[in-house]
Design an enzyme around this catalytic site. Structure first.
Site, PDB file in Angstrom:
ATOM      1  N   TYR A  64       0.851  -1.198   0.000  1.00 53.88           N
ATOM      2  CA  TYR A  64       0.000   0.000   0.000  1.00 53.88           C
ATOM      3  C   TYR A  64       0.890   1.252   0.000  1.00 53.88           C
ATOM      4  O   TYR A  64       0.662   2.192  -0.769  1.00 53.88           O
ATOM      5  CB  TYR A  64      -0.907  -0.003   1.224  1.00 53.88           C
ATOM      6  CG  TYR A  64      -1.759   1.243   1.376  1.00 53.88           C
ATOM      7  CD1 TYR A  64      -2.911   1.431   0.619  1.00 53.88           C
ATOM      8  CD2 TYR A  64      -1.419   2.234   2.298  1.00 53.88           C
ATOM      9  CE1 TYR A  64      -3.691   2.562   0.759  1.00 53.88           C
ATOM     10  CE2 TYR A  64      -2.190   3.378   2.455  1.00 53.88           C
ATOM     11  CZ  TYR A  64      -3.331   3.540   1.681  1.00 53.88           C
ATOM     12  OH  TYR A  64      -4.102   4.682   1.823  1.00 53.88           O
ATOM     13  N   LYS A  87       1.125   4.287  -2.852  1.00 55.47           N
ATOM     14  CA  LYS A  87       0.882   5.711  -2.588  1.00 55.47           C
ATOM     15  C   LYS A  87       2.118   6.565  -2.884  1.00 55.47           C
ATOM     16  O   LYS A  87       1.997   7.738  -3.256  1.00 55.47           O
ATOM     17  CB  LYS A  87       0.390   5.899  -1.144  1.00 55.47           C
ATOM     18  CG  LYS A  87      -0.996   5.274  -0.913  1.00 55.47           C
ATOM     19  CD  LYS A  87      -2.061   5.867  -1.831  1.00 55.47           C
ATOM     20  CE  LYS A  87      -3.469   5.410  -1.485  1.00 55.47           C
ATOM     21  NZ  LYS A  87      -4.492   6.062  -2.326  1.00 55.47           N
TER      22      LYS A  87
HETATM   23  P1  NAD Z   1     -13.491   4.345   1.675  1.00 58.26           P
HETATM   24  O1  NAD Z   1     -13.298   2.872   1.583  1.00 58.26           O
HETATM   25  O2  NAD Z   1     -14.408   4.919   2.691  1.00 58.26           O
HETATM   26  O3  NAD Z   1     -13.918   4.906   0.242  1.00 58.26           O
HETATM   27  C1  NAD Z   1     -13.292   4.471  -0.937  1.00 58.26           C
HETATM   28  C2  NAD Z   1     -14.308   4.436  -2.059  1.00 58.26           C
HETATM   29  O4  NAD Z   1     -13.624   4.049  -3.258  1.00 58.26           O
HETATM   30  C3  NAD Z   1     -15.429   3.415  -1.853  1.00 58.26           C
HETATM   31  O5  NAD Z   1     -16.682   4.015  -2.104  1.00 58.26           O
HETATM   32  C4  NAD Z   1     -15.134   2.317  -2.850  1.00 58.26           C
HETATM   33  O6  NAD Z   1     -16.296   1.673  -3.359  1.00 58.26           O
HETATM   34  C5  NAD Z   1     -14.418   3.103  -3.951  1.00 58.26           C
HETATM   35  N1  NAD Z   1     -13.549   2.263  -4.770  1.00 58.26           N
HETATM   36  C6  NAD Z   1     -12.605   1.394  -4.352  1.00 58.26           C
HETATM   37  N2  NAD Z   1     -12.045   0.779  -5.409  1.00 58.26           N
HETATM   38  C7  NAD Z   1     -12.644   1.289  -6.509  1.00 58.26           C
HETATM   39  C8  NAD Z   1     -12.513   1.039  -7.906  1.00 58.26           C
HETATM   40  N3  NAD Z   1     -11.657   0.133  -8.372  1.00 58.26           N
HETATM   41  N4  NAD Z   1     -13.266   1.756  -8.768  1.00 58.26           N
HETATM   42  C9  NAD Z   1     -14.166   2.654  -8.305  1.00 58.26           C
HETATM   43  N5  NAD Z   1     -14.352   2.924  -7.005  1.00 58.26           N
HETATM   44  C10 NAD Z   1     -13.605   2.237  -6.122  1.00 58.26           C
HETATM   45  O7  NAD Z   1     -12.025   4.944   1.844  1.00 58.26           O
HETATM   46  P2  NAD Z   1     -11.471   6.421   2.197  1.00 58.26           P
HETATM   47  O8  NAD Z   1     -10.819   6.323   3.510  1.00 58.26           O
HETATM   48  O9  NAD Z   1     -12.476   7.462   1.923  1.00 58.26           O
HETATM   49  O10 NAD Z   1     -10.305   6.488   1.111  1.00 58.26           O
HETATM   50  C11 NAD Z   1     -10.312   7.352  -0.003  1.00 58.26           C
HETATM   51  C12 NAD Z   1      -8.884   7.517  -0.466  1.00 58.26           C
HETATM   52  O11 NAD Z   1      -8.131   8.094   0.590  1.00 58.26           O
HETATM   53  C13 NAD Z   1      -8.169   6.213  -0.839  1.00 58.26           C
HETATM   54  O12 NAD Z   1      -7.357   6.444  -1.970  1.00 58.26           O
HETATM   55  C14 NAD Z   1      -7.316   5.930   0.383  1.00 58.26           C
HETATM   56  O13 NAD Z   1      -6.170   5.173   0.077  1.00 58.26           O
HETATM   57  C15 NAD Z   1      -6.955   7.348   0.793  1.00 58.26           C
HETATM   58  N6  NAD Z   1      -6.504   7.461   2.181  1.00 58.26           N
HETATM   59  C16 NAD Z   1      -7.378   7.328   3.227  1.00 58.26           C
HETATM   60  C17 NAD Z   1      -6.906   7.457   4.527  1.00 58.26           C
HETATM   61  C18 NAD Z   1      -7.797   7.338   5.730  1.00 58.26           C
HETATM   62  O14 NAD Z   1      -7.288   7.457   6.851  1.00 58.26           O
HETATM   63  N7  NAD Z   1      -9.086   7.102   5.581  1.00 58.26           N
HETATM   64  C19 NAD Z   1      -5.551   7.726   4.744  1.00 58.26           C
HETATM   65  C20 NAD Z   1      -4.714   7.856   3.667  1.00 58.26           C
HETATM   66  C21 NAD Z   1      -5.203   7.734   2.374  1.00 58.26           C
END
Ligand code: NAD
Length: 252
Positions: free
Chosen positions: A155, A159
């Protein structure tokens, strides 16, 4: 409102950060194209946008599939004629596990969605913005794209790649009116973040990252949305290739 005719495309908009950002942009007058591979949650986000007095469209797409990406870009242009802002956000987390136990299937899945998905989004949106002579792209990387967390090396690598793609594309298009930046959330309370607890326990690794969040709390999706809104607006007019952390100091 000044954003009345501005169009934003948001991937991963069915949940967490993508959903909060969709609502935030709608509140600020943007028309929001909600992209997600989950039809149920994508439609829910669209309903929330409408509840907030906003307007938009849901397009089902898997961001790792070329034909789906082409389709969400074409459908947006057919409907609205332009893409002013692209929040390239969909991503998945790895199961916390020792490095040598990671299955190839999981490696491929993470790279397909987190890296290829980000690349494809930019590959098909940038030509639209080039024709317009203007646009803003915000890619979602992660605090782990700067400082890896233990037991999620794949992961973290995905990133780091998002940051590489962001900077590489930013220098190619900075003189064409297209500003490309990355946002790096860390410890934001979303379904993805909550799922981490389950796999962490099995991996046997005891996390220490909370001790690095000196604010003593996790973040809210809306706090990331504010940063994205800023990077999308002309207020950030001299920012390109920037890597903006929203992590309560996790990476420091
Ligand atoms: P989440 O799981 O709540 O939302 C992610 C969304 O992306 C979901 O609705 C899912 O259905 C959609 N998704 C996943 N794979 C997909 C695909 N192949 N095609 C279309 N849609 C797809 O997650 P989040 O925490 O809101 O994460 C959003 C972004 O933020 C991600 O890229 C994640 O890596 C990044 N991120 C989140 C955090 C955190 O602490 N939550 C930290 C660092 C980075």
């Amino acid at each position: 409102m000044s954003n009345e005719n501005r169009i934003v495309v948001i991937t991963g908009a069915g949940s967490g950060i993508g959903r909060a950002t969709s609502i935030k942009f709608a509140e600020h007058g943007y028309k929001v194209v909600v992209v997600d591979f989950n039809e149920v949650t994508g439609e829910e986000t669209l309903a929330l946008i409408r509840n907030h007095g906003g307007e938009g469209l849901f397009i089902k797409a898997d961001v790792s599939k070329v034909e789906d990406v082409e389709n969400y870009v074409n459908q947006t242009v057919d409907t609205y004629g332009r893409i002013d802002v692209f929040f390239n956000n969909a991503g998945i987390i790895q199961k916390f596990a020792p490095f040598t136990t990671v299955e190839m299937e999981e490696y491929d899945r993470i790279m397909d969605i987190n890296v290829k998905g980000i690349f494809l989004g930019m590959k098909y949106v940038i030509p639209v913005m080039e024709k317009q002579g203007k646009g803003a792209i915000i890619n979602t990387a992660s605090s782990a794209g700067i400082r890896p967390e233990h037991s999620i090396a794949v992961y973290s690598a995905s990133k780091h790649a998002v940051i590489g793609l962001t900077k590489g594309a930013a220098i190619e298009f900075a003189n064409k009116g297209i500003r490309i930046n990355a946002v790096c959330p860390g410890g934001i309370v979303t379904p993805l973040f909550k799922s981490v607890g389950e796999t962490l326990e099995k991996s046997g690794y005891v996390p220490e990252e909370m001790s690095r969040v000196r604010m003593g709390r996790h973040g809210e999706p809306a706090e990331v949305a504010e940063a994205v809104l800023f990077l999308a607006s002309d207020k950030s007019s001299f920012m390109a290739g920037a890597v903006v952390t929203v992590d309560g100091s996790l990476t420091v």
